[in-house]
Design a protein around this motif. Structure first.
Motif, PDB file in Angstrom:
ATOM      1  N   GLU A  56     117.926  49.945 128.825  1.00 11.13           N
ATOM      2  CA  GLU A  56     116.987  48.842 128.600  1.00 11.13           C
ATOM      3  C   GLU A  56     116.536  48.334 129.968  1.00 11.13           C
ATOM      4  O   GLU A  56     117.345  47.853 130.758  1.00 11.13           O
ATOM      5  N   ARG A  60     111.524  41.885 134.135  1.00 13.25           N
ATOM      6  CA  ARG A  60     111.744  40.723 135.012  1.00 13.25           C
ATOM      7  C   ARG A  60     111.167  40.963 136.388  1.00 13.25           C
ATOM      8  O   ARG A  60     111.215  40.089 137.246  1.00 13.25           O
ATOM      9  N   THR A  83     113.973  41.717 128.005  1.00 11.42           N
ATOM     10  CA  THR A  83     113.378  40.440 128.429  1.00 11.42           C
ATOM     11  C   THR A  83     111.905  40.363 128.029  1.00 11.42           C
ATOM     12  O   THR A  83     111.074  39.864 128.785  1.00 11.42           O
ATOM     13  N   PRO A 104     115.558  38.103 124.726  1.00  6.90           N
ATOM     14  CA  PRO A 104     116.750  37.252 124.838  1.00  6.90           C
ATOM     15  C   PRO A 104     116.908  36.318 123.641  1.00  6.90           C
ATOM     16  O   PRO A 104     118.019  35.958 123.273  1.00  6.90           O
ATOM     17  N   LYS A 143     120.407  41.378 118.696  1.00  5.43           N
ATOM     18  CA  LYS A 143     121.198  41.208 119.906  1.00  5.43           C
ATOM     19  C   LYS A 143     121.919  39.860 119.747  1.00  5.43           C
ATOM     20  O   LYS A 143     121.362  38.937 119.136  1.00  5.43           O
ATOM     21  N   THR A 171     125.524  40.951 124.056  1.00  3.39           N
ATOM     22  CA  THR A 171     125.089  41.154 125.438  1.00  3.39           C
ATOM     23  C   THR A 171     125.211  39.832 126.170  1.00  3.39           C
ATOM     24  O   THR A 171     124.900  38.780 125.605  1.00  3.39           O
ATOM     25  N   GLY A 173     127.731  38.761 129.678  1.00  3.79           N
ATOM     26  CA  GLY A 173     129.130  38.542 130.021  1.00  3.79           C
ATOM     27  C   GLY A 173     130.059  39.652 129.554  1.00  3.79           C
ATOM     28  O   GLY A 173     131.279  39.518 129.624  1.00  3.79           O
ATOM     29  N   GLY A 193     124.721  45.353 128.492  1.00  2.00           N
ATOM     30  CA  GLY A 193     125.109  44.615 129.696  1.00  2.00           C
ATOM     31  C   GLY A 193     124.668  45.272 130.978  1.00  2.00           C
ATOM     32  O   GLY A 193     124.280  46.447 131.000  1.00  2.00           O
ATOM     33  N   THR A 194     124.734  44.475 132.032  1.00  2.00           N
ATOM     34  CA  THR A 194     124.286  44.941 133.351  1.00  2.00           C
ATOM     35  C   THR A 194     125.432  45.508 134.189  1.00  2.00           C
ATOM     36  O   THR A 194     125.193  45.999 135.284  1.00  2.00           O
TER      37      THR A 194
HETATM   38  O1  LIG Z   1     116.661  39.045 128.893  1.00  2.00           O
HETATM   39  C1  LIG Z   1     117.025  39.964 128.187  1.00  2.00           C
HETATM   40  O2  LIG Z   1     116.336  40.500 127.290  1.00  2.00           O
HETATM   41  C2  LIG Z   1     118.305  40.495 128.449  1.00  2.00           C
HETATM   42  O3  LIG Z   1     118.482  41.635 128.109  1.00  2.00           O
HETATM   43  C3  LIG Z   1     119.316  39.681 129.109  1.00  2.00           C
HETATM   44  C4  LIG Z   1     120.434  40.558 129.554  1.00  2.00           C
HETATM   45  O4  LIG Z   1     120.855  41.272 128.451  1.00  2.00           O
HETATM   46  C5  LIG Z   1     121.549  39.822 130.144  1.00  2.00           C
HETATM   47  O5  LIG Z   1     121.102  39.124 131.250  1.00  2.00           O
HETATM   48  C6  LIG Z   1     122.682  40.708 130.521  1.00  2.00           C
HETATM   49  O6  LIG Z   1     123.742  39.901 130.866  1.00  2.00           O
HETATM   50  P1  LIG Z   1     124.932  40.419 131.798  1.00  2.00           P
HETATM   51  O7  LIG Z   1     125.378  41.746 131.305  1.00  2.00           O
HETATM   52  O8  LIG Z   1     125.963  39.359 131.658  1.00  2.00           O
HETATM   53  O9  LIG Z   1     124.372  40.493 133.198  1.00  2.00           O
END
Ligand SMILES: O=C(O)C(=O)C[C@H](O)[C@H](O)COP(=O)(O)O
Length: 232
Positions: A56, A60, A83, A104, A143, A171, A173, A193-194
Motif C-alpha cells: 500500500e 502522502r 491515505t 484512514p 481497516k 493498522t 502501531g 503497517g509501516t
Molecule cells: O493513512 C492511511 O491510509 C494509512 O494507511 C495510515 C497508516 O496505515 C499508518 O500510518 C500506519 O501506521 P504505523 O504502522 O503505526 O506506522
C-alpha cells in the motif's frame, strides 16, 4: 445492455475478491511512504524477496503517483493506494494502476466513488458506529485504524462479537512483537503497517533489512495459520 452490465458487475466482484484474497494470502500489508519513485523497484525487490506480494503506497508525498505507476508495472506485486482522502485521489490512483484503495477513516464519498469504479476499498473504522456505516455501504472488510491506540486486539474482540460478518485489517502501531496476537483472531484478515519498510530504511536504501523484516513477518503469518489449523 442489461447483459453487459451483468458481465461487468461479475468481473468487478471477481476482481474485488482477487484483491481481498491476495491481501489475505499475504497476511501482512506493508504500508509505505515513498519520497521518490526511484525507490519503487528496489522496494518491490526487497518485499518480494521476503515473500510478500502486496503493498500500500500512501498518497502522502508528491512521488506517490509515480511510485504506484512504477510498482503497478510489475507482474509480481499487487499495489494499492493508501491515505486516500478524496474522490480526485481515487481517480489519480486508478489512472496510475492502483488495484485497491485504503483510507484512514470512513468517507462515504470516497467509498461510493470506489464502488462506482468497481475498485476494492478498505476504509478505516475506529468504532461500532463506523462499522455500521461500512455495513450500510455494503462493505464487510475494513481497516481498523489506529489499531494499537484504539485498544488493539481487545477492541477487535469486542467489535467482532456483534459484527460477525466483518473482517478487519488492523493498522497503526503493529510491529513484529504484536503481529501474532492480531493474526490469532479469526476476524483479522491481514495486518497493515509501516514497520517492514519504514521511511528511515527506505531513505537509507537498507533493502536487506526490509527483506529481513518481511521474511520474519511472513514466517509469523505462517506459524499463526499453522497453529490455528491445528487447533481448528
Ligand atoms: O493513512 C492511511 O491510509 C494509512 O494507511 C495510515 C497508516 O496505515 C499508518 O500510518 C500506519 O501506521 P504505523 O504502522 O503505526 O506506522
Amino acid at each position: 445492455m442489461g447483459q453487459d452490465h451483468e458481465v461487468t458487475s461479475t468481473s468487478r466482484a471477481e476482481r474485488a475478491v482477487d484483491v481481498e484474497a491476495a491481501i489475505t494470502a499475504g497476511g501482512v500489508l506493508p504500508v509505505v511512504v515513498l519520497d521518490t519513485a526511484a525507490d519503487a523497484d528496489p522496494l518491490a525487490a526487497a518485499l518480494t524477496a521476503g515473500g510478500l506480494h502486496t503493498v500500500e503506497v500512501t498518497f502522502r508525498t508528491d512521488a506517490a503517483a509515480d511510485a504506484i505507476a512504477a510498482l503497478s508495472a510489475r507482474s509480481d506485486l499487487l499495489v494499492g493506494a493508501g491515505t486516500v482522502l478524496t474522490p480526485a485521489q481515487v481517480d489519480r490512483a486508478v489512472s496510475v494502476g492502483a488495484r485497491f484503495v485504503v483510507s484512514p477513516g470512513f468517507s462515504p464519498t470516497v467509498v461510493r466513488h470506489c464502488q462506482e469504479l468497481g475498485l476494492p476499498v478498505f476504509p478505516g473504522v475506529s468504532s461500532a458506529t463506523e462499522i455500521q456505516m461500512a455495513l450500510d455501504a455494503g462493505l464487510t472488510t475494513v481497516k481498523f485504524f489506529p489499531a494499537e491506540q484504539l485498544g488493539g486486539i481487545a477492541m477487535i474482540r469486542a467489535l467482532a462479537a456483534p459484527f460477525r460478518s466483518v473482517r478487519f485489517i488492523p493498522t497503526g502501531g503493529v510491529h513484529a512483537g504484536n503481529l501474532a496476537t492480531y493474526l490469532a483472531h479469526p476476524a483479522v484478515l491481514a495486518v497493515g503497517g509501516t514497520w517492514l519498510a519504514p521511511s528511515d530504511l527506505i531513505t537509507a536504501g537498507n533493502w536487506r533489512e526490509v527483506t529481513t523484516r518481511t521474511s520474519a513477518a511472513v514466517a509469523t503469518v505462517h506459524e499463526s495459520r499453522t497453529r490455528s489449523h491445528a487447533t481448528a
